[in-house]
Design a protein around this motif. Structure first.
Motif, mmCIF file in Angstrom:
data_model
loop_
_atom_site.group_PDB
_atom_site.id
_atom_site.type_symbol
_atom_site.label_atom_id
_atom_site.label_comp_id
_atom_site.label_asym_id
_atom_site.label_seq_id
_atom_site.Cartn_x
_atom_site.Cartn_y
_atom_site.Cartn_z
ATOM 1 N N PRO A 1 2.319 22.973 -27.440
ATOM 2 C CA PRO A 1 1.462 23.941 -28.143
ATOM 3 C C PRO A 1 0.018 23.967 -27.645
ATOM 4 C CG PRO A 1 2.032 22.082 -29.564
ATOM 5 C CD PRO A 1 2.904 21.981 -28.357
ATOM 6 N N LEU A 2 -0.419 22.886 -26.992
ATOM 7 C CA LEU A 2 -1.798 22.851 -26.485
ATOM 8 C C LEU A 2 -1.847 23.015 -24.959
ATOM 9 C CD1 LEU A 2 -3.396 20.008 -28.690
ATOM 10 C CD2 LEU A 2 -3.281 22.477 -29.136
ATOM 11 N N ALA A 3 -0.794 23.555 -24.360
ATOM 12 C CA ALA A 3 -0.805 23.797 -22.912
ATOM 13 C C ALA A 3 -1.965 24.719 -22.557
ATOM 14 C CB ALA A 3 0.520 24.410 -22.477
ATOM 15 N N GLY A 4 -2.737 24.320 -21.580
ATOM 16 C CA GLY A 4 -3.891 25.112 -21.163
ATOM 17 C C GLY A 4 -5.187 24.691 -21.816
ATOM 18 N N ILE A 5 -5.122 23.734 -22.726
ATOM 19 C CA ILE A 5 -6.325 23.268 -23.425
ATOM 20 C C ILE A 5 -6.897 22.044 -22.710
ATOM 21 C CG2 ILE A 5 -7.211 22.288 -25.583
ATOM 22 C CD1 ILE A 5 -6.533 25.310 -25.669
ATOM 23 N N ALA A 6 -8.122 22.153 -22.265
ATOM 24 C CA ALA A 6 -8.830 21.048 -21.627
ATOM 25 C C ALA A 6 -9.519 20.239 -22.719
ATOM 26 C CB ALA A 6 -9.854 21.584 -20.630
ATOM 27 N N CYS A 7 -9.249 18.959 -22.749
ATOM 28 C CA CYS A 7 -9.772 18.127 -23.825
ATOM 29 C C CYS A 7 -10.648 17.009 -23.277
ATOM 30 C CB CYS A 7 -8.603 17.534 -24.625
ATOM 31 S SG CYS A 7 -9.144 16.532 -26.027
ATOM 32 N N GLY A 8 -11.796 16.838 -23.871
ATOM 33 C CA GLY A 8 -12.664 15.718 -23.526
ATOM 34 C C GLY A 8 -12.249 14.487 -24.318
ATOM 35 N N GLY B 1 0.341 36.271 -22.971
ATOM 36 C CA GLY B 1 0.503 36.566 -21.555
ATOM 37 C C GLY B 1 -0.764 37.066 -20.883
ATOM 38 N N GLU B 2 -1.863 37.013 -21.607
ATOM 39 C CA GLU B 2 -3.121 37.516 -21.057
ATOM 40 C C GLU B 2 -3.641 36.607 -19.942
ATOM 41 O OE1 GLU B 2 -7.054 38.656 -23.320
ATOM 42 O OE2 GLU B 2 -5.337 38.640 -24.685
ATOM 43 N N ILE B 3 -3.503 35.306 -20.184
ATOM 44 C CA ILE B 3 -3.867 34.331 -19.151
ATOM 45 C C ILE B 3 -2.792 33.245 -19.108
ATOM 46 C CG2 ILE B 3 -6.381 34.627 -19.190
ATOM 47 C CD1 ILE B 3 -6.488 32.169 -21.052
ATOM 48 N N THR B 4 -2.760 32.541 -17.982
ATOM 49 C CA THR B 4 -1.836 31.412 -17.858
ATOM 50 C C THR B 4 -2.563 30.143 -18.292
ATOM 51 O OG1 THR B 4 -2.562 30.950 -15.610
ATOM 52 C CG2 THR B 4 -0.714 32.504 -15.887
ATOM 53 N N PRO B 5 -1.803 29.095 -18.625
ATOM 54 C CA PRO B 5 -2.444 27.809 -18.896
ATOM 55 C C PRO B 5 -3.316 27.348 -17.717
ATOM 56 C CG PRO B 5 -0.142 27.747 -19.610
ATOM 57 C CD PRO B 5 -0.347 29.055 -18.889
ATOM 58 N N GLU B 6 -2.829 27.598 -16.511
ATOM 59 C CA GLU B 6 -3.610 27.226 -15.321
ATOM 60 C C GLU B 6 -4.958 27.942 -15.313
ATOM 61 O OE1 GLU B 6 -0.442 28.003 -15.320
ATOM 62 O OE2 GLU B 6 0.586 26.289 -14.392
ATOM 63 N N LEU C 1 -7.207 19.810 -12.935
ATOM 64 C CA LEU C 1 -6.692 19.953 -14.295
ATOM 65 C C LEU C 1 -5.325 20.626 -14.228
ATOM 66 C CD1 LEU C 1 -9.887 21.079 -16.275
ATOM 67 C CD2 LEU C 1 -9.114 18.780 -15.645
ATOM 68 N N VAL C 2 -4.299 19.875 -14.615
ATOM 69 C CA VAL C 2 -2.922 20.366 -14.541
ATOM 70 C C VAL C 2 -2.395 20.550 -15.963
ATOM 71 C CG1 VAL C 2 -0.593 19.860 -13.693
ATOM 72 C CG2 VAL C 2 -2.616 19.116 -12.379
ATOM 73 N N PRO C 3 -1.844 21.733 -16.254
ATOM 74 C CA PRO C 3 -1.387 21.957 -17.637
ATOM 75 C C PRO C 3 -0.147 21.147 -17.978
ATOM 76 C CG PRO C 3 -0.874 23.864 -16.256
ATOM 77 C CD PRO C 3 -1.669 22.926 -15.402
ATOM 78 N N GLY C 4 -0.029 20.784 -19.245
ATOM 79 C CA GLY C 4 1.183 20.152 -19.752
ATOM 80 C C GLY C 4 2.077 21.188 -20.395
ATOM 81 N N ALA D 1 -0.572 11.349 -27.247
ATOM 82 C CA ALA D 1 -0.275 12.407 -28.217
ATOM 83 C C ALA D 1 -0.854 13.736 -27.756
ATOM 84 C CB ALA D 1 -0.811 12.027 -29.598
ATOM 85 N N LEU D 2 -2.060 13.700 -27.199
ATOM 86 C CA LEU D 2 -2.663 14.915 -26.630
ATOM 87 C C LEU D 2 -1.774 15.475 -25.523
ATOM 88 C CD1 LEU D 2 -6.435 14.139 -25.971
ATOM 89 C CD2 LEU D 2 -5.541 16.014 -27.365
ATOM 90 N N LYS D 3 -1.378 14.584 -24.619
ATOM 91 C CA LYS D 3 -0.561 15.023 -23.482
ATOM 92 C C LYS D 3 0.805 15.521 -23.954
ATOM 93 C CE LYS D 3 -2.682 12.020 -19.948
ATOM 94 N NZ LYS D 3 -2.475 10.822 -19.073
ATOM 95 N N ALA D 4 1.373 14.827 -24.956
ATOM 96 C CA ALA D 4 2.685 15.247 -25.468
ATOM 97 C C ALA D 4 2.606 16.631 -26.094
ATOM 98 C CB ALA D 4 3.202 14.236 -26.488
ATOM 99 N N ALA D 5 1.408 16.994 -26.595
ATOM 100 C CA ALA D 5 1.218 18.319 -27.170
ATOM 101 C C ALA D 5 0.862 19.353 -26.099
ATOM 102 C CB ALA D 5 0.137 18.280 -28.250
ATOM 103 N N GLY D 6 0.762 18.900 -24.852
ATOM 104 C CA GLY D 6 0.524 19.832 -23.757
ATOM 105 C C GLY D 6 -0.907 19.896 -23.257
#
Lengths: 414, 414
Positions: free
Chosen positions: B52-59, B14-19, B46-49, B92-97
Motif C-alpha cells: 500500500p505504500l509503494a512509491g512512498i519515500a520515507c525518512g 495510473g497517473e504516475i508510477t511508484p518509480e 530509491l527502488v519501490p517495494g 514493517a515499512l518495507k513490508a508495506a511497500g
C-alpha cells in the motif's frame, strides 16, 4: 560448584587474589569445556575489575551485546557479529568489578532449537534452554556467576535441570537494552549462581540495591501458597516429589502451607502468553525471517511460519488478558508470603534434542513477578529436581530471603 | 509538502508510477538538501517495494537500525556504524511497500545537542529535536513520510516547529526493537507526514490495523477538554494564540469545550519524568559514557554527569508516580472525547543552538497516550504554531479521526 560468596570472602580475607580467583575459573573452564561446551566465545585473558565482584568470572549469554567479544545469538546469521557497545547489564557487571569469562551458548535467538551444551550431571541429558551455556557453566563449577534471559522459562528451567540457583527478577529490574529481543513484553534478564545466597549478593552488587543481598528468612510462621498450576498440565513424578519434599521441609520449619489455586484470570493470563509472544517474536525477528529464513534452525523457522498468522486483534486480546492477570496477581500474592510451584515439569529430558518445557514458567514471566529456584533434591534418574519460589511484583528481596531460608534447610538436611 | 494520500491516489489512478513518485522525492531531496541538511546518509537509488505504500519515500531517524545504511546516532562514536539487521519498524515499512529515502539527522542519541538540520520555514530557526531531519524533510517537501522517536517531546515538538502533522502513538504500538534506547519506559516511535490524513493512512499500513486510517470525525457534539498544563509553566503568545484559534474552530464546529485541569496525580507524574529518564538514560548509555565520555556532545555529557546521581530509590518513586499517573489518566480521558493542549511552548526558537523545550510533551510520553499535531496557523514570526490532540491509551484511531476533523476545519479556513 564455585560459591560466589565464598570466592568474595576468600578474596576479602586475603586468602586469594582476584587474579587467582579468575585463574581458578580459567582452569576449571579449560578442564570442563571440552565435555560441557558451555561457551560460544571467550576472551584471551581474564582481568579483574574493581568493586564488590572483583575476581568473579561471569558468563554472559550470547544474545547479550558485548563490544569486545562476538555476539552470535546461537545462529549462523550472526556468525562473528561484533556489536559496537556493551549492553548496560554487561557495563553493570563490569562496574561491580566482575569479569566477563565468555559468551555462553544460547539456543538460536533464545528459542527451542538446542544449543551444543551438555548437562554436567549427565552428558546425554539436556541442560535446558535457552540459557543453556550459562546454567551448565555454573553447574560444572567453571564460573560462579552467569547471565541468562527468560521469555518463557529460559532462566529457571535450565537452572532447575542443571541444579543451580537462579533468579528471574521482576520485569525490567535489569535493563534489557542491548539484549536481542524475542518478545519485549516478556523478555527478562536473570542470574544464575551456585546458591541463593550467591545470587542475592550478585544481584545487589549489579543493581546497587543492597536490600537484594537479603538476610535468609526463617520459614517459621510464613504462609506459603502451594500452587500446582493445573492449567499448565500435570508435573512428572520428579517435580511432584520435589514439591512434596519442599512441603515437608517447610512444614517441619514451621511454615503454614495452603493450597493456592488462583483465579480464572491467572489461567487466562497463562493462555495469553502464546499469542503475545507470537506477535512480538514475528516483529522482533522480522529481518532474520525475511532475509535469512533458510538459515533459521527448524523449530524456530516452523514457529515463525505459524506465529506470523497472529493478528493485531489477537495480540490486543492477549495484552488485555495479561493486564487482567497482573491485576489479579496483586490479590493472589497479597494472600500469602510467597507462592511455591514446580520449576520445571521434571528432571532434564534424557536427550540433547529437546530443551524441555517452559509451561510452569510462562505465567510468571508474563506477570513479571520474581521467581527463584535453588537446588533441592535429585530425581529418580539422579538429576536435579526442584521447585520455584515466586513473589509479588517488586518483592525480589523477599523471594531471595525465602530462597535463602530454604537453602539453609536443604543444607541442614532437615 | 508531498501528501502521502495524494501520491498513493495518483499511483492508484495510473497517473504516475511508484518509480516516478520516488524520482520526484529524489529530485526534491537533491534540490533542498543542501540548504536543509535533513539526511545523515542516503541510498544510491530509491527502488519501490510492493504494498500500500509503494512509491512512498520515507525518512528514517538515524537512531533506528538499518542493515544497508549506516546508523550513526548523531554521534562520532557511531561514525560509519552498520547494524546487522533492519529494525522491525523498518521491516514493517518495507513490508508495506515503502522505500527508505535515507537516514535523517538526529540530535546525538536523541538528546538536546542540535542536529545540523535547518527549519525549512526559516533557515536560521531551529527545526526542533530530536527528530530534526525527519520533520524538516517532510516540511521541505522532500519526502511524504518520516519516522521519529519521542522520549520527551522529540516527535511532536519538531513537527510543531516545522509545521507538519505527526503522531506519537500509544506506548509500544510501534516496536522499539533495533531503536537506540534513551529511556525504555518512555521511548516511543512516531510518524510525520504532511497531514493527519497521511499519518493515519501510513500508520494503518505499517501496523496492519486498518482502523487507524480513520474517517475524519466531526467536531460537532464532541466534548473536548482544554488542558493548559499549568504544572509545566506558561506558554508563549504564539502557542496561546494557537490554542485560542483551536477553541474558535472547535466551538464554531459545534464542539463543547471544557477546561480540564486534571488531578494532582498528573502533575506529580509530570515531575516524575525527570528521574525516570535520568536513571534509565544513565544505564542505556553506560558504555558510551564510560568509554567515550569525551566524544559526547556538551549538553548530553553534562546531563549524564548529573543524571548518574539518581538513586534506585528515586527511580522507584518515579515509577510509582508514573503508575499513579497512568491510573489517574484513565479517569482524566474518560470524562472527555479528547484533550487538547499546547504542542510546544511557542514557535521554533530563533536559533540553531537550541532544539526548544519538551515541557508540554513529557507528561503524555510518560503516560504512553497517543498525541497528534496538525499544522494550524502561523505565529507572530511567521513560523508554524499549533496544538496537540491527546487521547486515552489505545485510542489512537480516535485521536487520528479528531485530528483529521480539525485538519478539515483548518483547510476550510473556518
Amino acid at each position: 560448584m564455585q560459591s560466589l560468596r565464598d570466592v568474595i570472602s576468600r578474596i576479602a580475607g586475603g586468602e586469594i587474589t582476584p587474579e587467582a580467583a579468575l585463574a581458578l575459573s580459567a582452569a576449571c573452564i579449560a578442564d570442563s569445556e571440552p565435555q560441557i561446551q558451555a561457551f560460544a566465545s571467550r576472551p584471551d585473558a581474564l582481568v579483574p575489575g574493581i568493586g564488590p565482584l572483583a575476581g568473579i568470572a561471569c558468563g554472559v549469554k550470547d544474545i547479550i551485546d558485548t563490544a569486545d567479544l562476538p555476539t552470535q545469538m546461537g545462529s549462523s546469521i550472526y556468525e562473528g557479529w561484533r556489536p559496537r557497545a556493551d549492553a548496560p547489564i554487561v557495563m553493570a557487571l563490569k562496574a561491580a568489578g566482575a569479569t566477563v569469562a565468555g559468551k555462553t551458548h544460547t539456543t538460536a535467538f533464545a528459542f527451542l532449537d538446542p544449543a551444543p551444551t551438555h548437562n554436567p550431571h549427565d552428558l546425554t541429558a539436556s541442560p535446558g534452554g535457552s540459557s543453556a551455556g550459562s546454567a551448565a557453566a555454573v553447574a560444572a563449577g567453571m564460573i560462579p556467576l552467569a547471565l541468562g534471559t527468560q521469555t518463557g522459562g529460559s532462566v529457571i528451567r535450565p537452572a532447575a535441570y542443571c541444579g543451580v540457583a537462579a533468579i528471574k527478577p521482576s520485569y525490567a529490574l535489569l535493563p534489557m537494552v542491548g539484549v536481542k529481543p524475542f518478545s519485549w513484553s516478556l523478555d527478562t534478564l536473570g542470574l544464575m549462581a551456585a546458591g541463593a545466597d550467591d545470587v542475592g549478593l550478585a544481584l545487589a552488587a549489579i543493581t546497587g540495591r543492597p536490600e537484594l543481598d537479603a538476610t535468609a528468612a526463617s520459614l517459621s510462621g510464613l504462609r506459603i501458597g502451594i500452587h500446582e498450576q493445573a492449567y499448565a498440565g500435570a508435573a512428572e513424578p520428579a517435580s511432584a516429589a520435589a514439591l512434596r519434599r519442599f512441603e515437608q521441609l517447610a512444614a517441619a520449619a514451621g511454615a503454614t502451607l495452603v493450597p493456592h489455586d488462583g483465579s480464572a484470570a491467572l489461567a487466562e493470563a497463562f493462555q495469553s502468553h502464546g499469542p503475545l509472544q507470537d506477535y512480538e517474536a514475528t516483529q522482533a525477528l522480522a529481518w532474520e525471517y525475511a532475509v535469512h529464513r533458510d538459515a533459521l534452525p527448524p523449530k524456530l523457522r516452523a514457529y515463525l511460519d505459524g506465529a506470523r498468522a497472529t493478528t493485531p486483534r489477537q495480540y490486543d486480546e492477549a495484552r488485555r488478558l495479561s493486564r487482567r492477570g497482573r491485576d489479579a496477581a496483586r490479590g493472589f500474592f497479597a494472600e500469602v508470603d510467597v507462592v511455591v510451584s514446580y520449576a520445571a515439569p521434571g528432571e532434564a529430558p534424557e536427550t540433547l534434542e529437546s530443551t524441555g518445557d517452559s509451561r510452569f514458567n510462562r505465567l510468571w514471566t508474563l506477570l513479571g513477578v520474581p521467581c527463584m529456584t535453588v537446588p533441592l533434591m535429585r530425581g529418580p534418574r539422579g538429576l536435579p529436581a526442584t521447585v520455584q519460589i515466586i513473589g509479588g511484583f517488586g518483592a525480589d528481596d523477599h523471594v531471595i530471603a525465602v530462597a535463602k531460608g530454604l537453602e539453609k534447610l536443604v543444607a541442614a538436611g532437615a
